[in-house]
Design a protein around this motif. Sequence first.
Motif, PDB file in Angstrom:
ATOM      1  N   LEU A   6       0.827  -1.205   0.000  1.00 52.35           N
ATOM      2  CA  LEU A   6       0.000   0.000   0.000  1.00 52.35           C
ATOM      3  C   LEU A   6       0.860   1.254   0.000  1.00 52.35           C
ATOM      4  N   THR A   7       1.939   1.219   0.742  1.00 54.60           N
ATOM      5  CA  THR A   7       2.831   2.373   0.813  1.00 54.60           C
ATOM      6  C   THR A   7       3.553   2.590  -0.512  1.00 54.60           C
ATOM      7  N   LYS A   8       4.063   1.521  -1.074  1.00 49.23           N
ATOM      8  CA  LYS A   8       4.860   1.632  -2.296  1.00 49.23           C
ATOM      9  C   LYS A   8       4.010   1.896  -3.537  1.00 49.23           C
ATOM     10  N   GLU A   9       2.871   1.218  -3.629  1.00 47.49           N
ATOM     11  CA  GLU A   9       2.093   1.253  -4.868  1.00 47.49           C
ATOM     12  C   GLU A   9       0.924   2.242  -4.835  1.00 47.49           C
ATOM     13  N   ALA A  10       0.321   2.428  -3.653  1.00 44.11           N
ATOM     14  CA  ALA A  10      -0.831   3.332  -3.565  1.00 44.11           C
ATOM     15  C   ALA A  10      -0.479   4.662  -2.928  1.00 44.11           C
ATOM     16  N   GLY A  11       0.691   4.743  -2.289  1.00 40.85           N
ATOM     17  CA  GLY A  11       1.129   6.013  -1.717  1.00 40.85           C
ATOM     18  C   GLY A  11       0.452   6.378  -0.413  1.00 40.85           C
ATOM     19  N   VAL A  12       0.010   5.369   0.369  1.00 46.15           N
ATOM     20  CA  VAL A  12      -0.574   5.614   1.690  1.00 46.15           C
ATOM     21  C   VAL A  12       0.045   4.618   2.667  1.00 46.15           C
ATOM     22  N   ALA A  13       0.587   5.124   3.768  1.00 41.85           N
ATOM     23  CA  ALA A  13       1.202   4.254   4.775  1.00 41.85           C
ATOM     24  C   ALA A  13       0.219   3.988   5.906  1.00 41.85           C
ATOM     25  N   ALA A  14       0.092   2.714   6.285  1.00 39.95           N
ATOM     26  CA  ALA A  14      -0.784   2.288   7.376  1.00 39.95           C
ATOM     27  C   ALA A  14      -0.005   1.319   8.253  1.00 39.95           C
ATOM     28  N   ILE A  15      -0.635   0.864   9.325  1.00 39.52           N
ATOM     29  CA  ILE A  15      -0.002  -0.078  10.245  1.00 39.52           C
ATOM     30  C   ILE A  15      -0.769  -1.399  10.218  1.00 39.52           C
TER      31      ILE A  15
END
Length: 386
Positions: free
Chosen positions: A341-350
């Motif tokens: 999600l962080t790398k491909e969608a540009g949103v970081a979550a836990i």
Amino acid sequence: MSQSSITPESKLPALGTTIFSQMSALAQQHNAINLSQGFPDFDGPDYLKARLAHHVSEGANQYAPMTGAQPLREAIAAKTAELYGHHPDANSEITVTAGATEALYAAITALVRPGDEAICFDPSYDSYAPAVTLAGGVMKRIALQPPAFRVDWQEFAALLTPRTRLVILNTPHNPSATVWQKSDFAELWQAVKDREIYVLSDEVYEHICFAKEGHASVLAHPQLRERAIAVSSFGKTFHMTGWKVGYCVAPPALTAEVRKVHQYLTFAVNTPAQLALADMLNAEPEHYRELTTFYRARRDRFVQALAKSRLRILPCEGTYFLLADYSAVSDLNDVAFCQWLTKEAGVAAIPLSVFCAGPFPHKLIRLCFAKQEATLDAAAERLCQL
């Protein structure tokens, strides 16, 4: 092996860099919107910042009393009385600490002896278990099941043994965004009242509670508070997490033990910050009184913006976090999904599994909505494209 290359045997061999640091670094590397780590991307109150500058310029730059600056402890006592109907003694029942994490560590270290058992509820905040381990204790866990994350009190009672020393709870709960009710504290009291068991109540999100009945604190329970340590955080309340100022409230005997650890852990907390916080509590109490309304608006805006996404948003009763079920989006486990999600969608979550010691098969991630509206809107736009 030469003397210059000896390596100490780790007391916490399984631990490395926290997932929060990992995800924030990954977010920065990929220019992602960071909804992982729990801190606001907006600043705290102007009055609070002005009072800090005032006290610095007036020379309040030496050690504060070990227990905390007197004006701040008195302001905490007054706030506690207003909210929970219990007026702790500012001198013998309140200790100001270097953030809530220090209060938690000092409390666990003070109470847990080698071989003692502590109980926590998974998913749980990641600082509890290492502190219990370092104290020589054994952490026993009760797995809370989504989406309600309610305590099974029969399971809890069955877990108690003669070695049980401490129960660690967190309400409003990070990461599940659920809250304890008064009935939960009543059940807890019935289970522990005839045993030598203490309670550590992590209430750092006490002012961010959306439940109709409001925040149920251990301090409002007359019997439990006589054997409990309640912990709170000014960083969460005033959007100043970097100030690292928290406090704990406990009866005199417990406070005395916590202070024995605190005085050799940090000794004293930033003096001008303490005085500024005292001024803020006294002059602008509407800030913490209105904090629930402030964050409810952000929660509702973010939930509405995600309505067209394929994420299923779980109910949020407190904290500034949302849980999202991504099972309609991906079959990846939650750690791999958050990396994707962080790398491909540009949103970081836990990923939620990092808050659990045992297996966590659910496809749930935690998103922080303590962000500017523009940040939330931009994140929601990306998430709706999944």
